[in-house]
Design an enzyme around this catalytic site. Structure first.
Site: not given
Ligand SMILES: NC(=O)c1ccc[n+]([C@@H]2O[C@H](COP(=O)([O-])OP(=O)(O)OC[C@H]3O[C@@H](n4cnc5c(N)ncnc54)[C@H](O)[C@@H]3O)[C@@H](O)[C@H]2O)c1
Ligand SMILES: [Zn+2]
Length: 344
Positions: A112, A134, A176, A214, A224, A228, A232, A235, A239, A252
């Site tokens: 939990r 999130k 971003e 942020k 949101e 918040r 987007n 976005h 999307h 992305h």
């Molecule tokens: N929670 C939120 O508010 C929020 C906001 C934006 C995005 N997201 C989520 O985040 C995700 C995208 O995140 P991302 O862009 O970090 O992608 P990711 O986590 O897939 O990382 C991208 C790639 O980089 C690699 N990597 C990570 N750190 C590294 C480093 N230091 N050196 C070399 N390679 C490295 C990873 O293994 C992966 O292959 C999506 O799932 C999205 O939905 C969440």
């Molecule tokens: Zn984004």
């Protein structure tokens, strides 16, 4: 630099985002690091050398958005039970946004809810995903549809981890950052236009400002219900582009860059932004090697896909538009004809 997050509306949660070299982290509990093989090969030793705790476990999950699902969460939970973590134990999310979102969600579920810490290693995760609470996973109905608002205990951002990040991933994070500047802060945008992000001191400053913005947004609207949604910007179009290209063609952040350019065009049609401002934003995206155009193959089907977005409540499409650089406008009453003209 330290940015504090203070959520007044949700049981006064407070935590700090530290932007600096990773400090020594001491725990009087068991700790499990959740990471993937890519990040662990490059940086796990550096993280472990900073940790002091009762019992340290490493849980490695496969790398990739396609593993961001409930099956993987169940695997992580199983490992945590195998290792006999208790209710006081803590998780450390060590990776990009995929690891961060899944670790946070798993932490919210284990017995939990146990504490977790974010140590983001992509630029996107450092400026966006690791802050704000999130958490969640994807399923066959869409992205991030299962999850929880669950805040970390702390976030540690160390730009040295970014040294190994592929250039495309780095640029995706910049999209971003540009998003935040256009929505909220014209001085920050001006600064970005001349900033050399290969300089660590400048990069830290830029990350800190993004996190501050942020935090300012999330502090007002954790779940949101209002402002918040401004995060987007770009976005709504992104999307649809990601969906049309089956998440294969663009990262992305790249889709967001294109989405920003498209929604700017809409803002221009509505008299909210000048050609000059539009060009400045596009030039900044191009400077960071981000894509800025996309050929819409079928206008009607592109338009219909707007309604798949979970944020398009009551079958109205909510657009987040720039109102000049540094201000935003939310509109859900834009005429279909104008939107389709922009798509053309
Ligand atoms: N929670 C939120 O508010 C929020 C906001 C934006 C995005 N997201 C989520 O985040 C995700 C995208 O995140 P991302 O862009 O970090 O992608 P990711 O986590 O897939 O990382 C991208 C790639 O980089 C690699 N990597 C990570 N750190 C590294 C480093 N230091 N050196 C070399 N390679 C490295 C990873 O293994 C992966 O292959 C999506 O799932 C999205 O939905 C969440
Ligand atoms: Zn984004």
């Amino acid at each position: 630099m330290i940015v504090s997050i203070h959520l007044e509306n949700s049981s006064s949660v407070e935590y700090a985002v530290t932007i600096d070299r990773l400090p020594k982290l001491s725990f009087d509990t068991k700790v499990a690091i959740i990471t993937n093989p890519t990040v662990s090969k490059l940086h796990l030793d550096a993280l472990i050398s900073q940790i002091n705790c009762k019992d340290l476990h490493i849980v490695t999950i496969p790398d990739g958005e396609k593993y961001k699902n409930l099956d993987t969460v169940v695997d992580i939970l199983d490992e945590l039970f195998n290792k006999k973590l208790d209710r006081k134990s803590q998780l450390i999310a060590f990776g990009g946004g995929v690891i961060g979102d899944m670790t946070g969600f798993t932490a919210s579920l284990y017995q939990r809810g146990i504490g977790f810490i974010q140590v983001p290693t992509t630029l996107l995760a450092q400026v966006d995903a690791s802050v704000g609470g999130k958490t969640g996973v994807n399923n066959k109905f869409g992205k991030n549809l299962i999850g929880a608002f669950y805040q970390p205990k702390a976030v540690y951002i160390d730009t040295n981890f970014l040294d190994t990040l592929p250039p495309r991933e780095f640029s995706a994070g910049i999209a971003e950052i540009i998003k935040m500047a256009v929505m909220f802060d014209s001085d920050y945008f001006d600064f970005l236009e001349s900033a050399d992000l290969s300089n660590k001191v400048i990069l830290e400053k830029v990350i800190a400002r993004s996190v501050e913005l942020k935090a300012w947004v999330v502090n007002q609207d954790e779940k949101e219900a209002g402002i918040r949604a401004v995060l987007n910007y770009g976005h709504t179009f992104a999307h649809v582009i990601e969906n049309e290209t089956k998440y294969k063609e663009y990262l992305h952040g790249e889709a967001v860059a294109i989405g920003i350019v498209m929604v700017n065009r809409l803002a221009y049609e509505l008299g909210l932004i000048s050609i000059k401002e539009m060009n400045r934003i596009e030039a900044l995206l191009i400077k960071h090697s981000l894509p800025v155009s996309y050929k819409v193959k079928n206008i009607d089907s592109f338009y219909d896909k707007f309604f798949l977005d979970k944020k398009s409540a009551n079958s109205k499409i909510k657009f987040i538009l720039p109102n000049g650089i540094g201000n935003f406008e939310m509109r859900d009453d834009i005429d279909e004809k104008i939107i389709k003209r922009v798509l053309r």
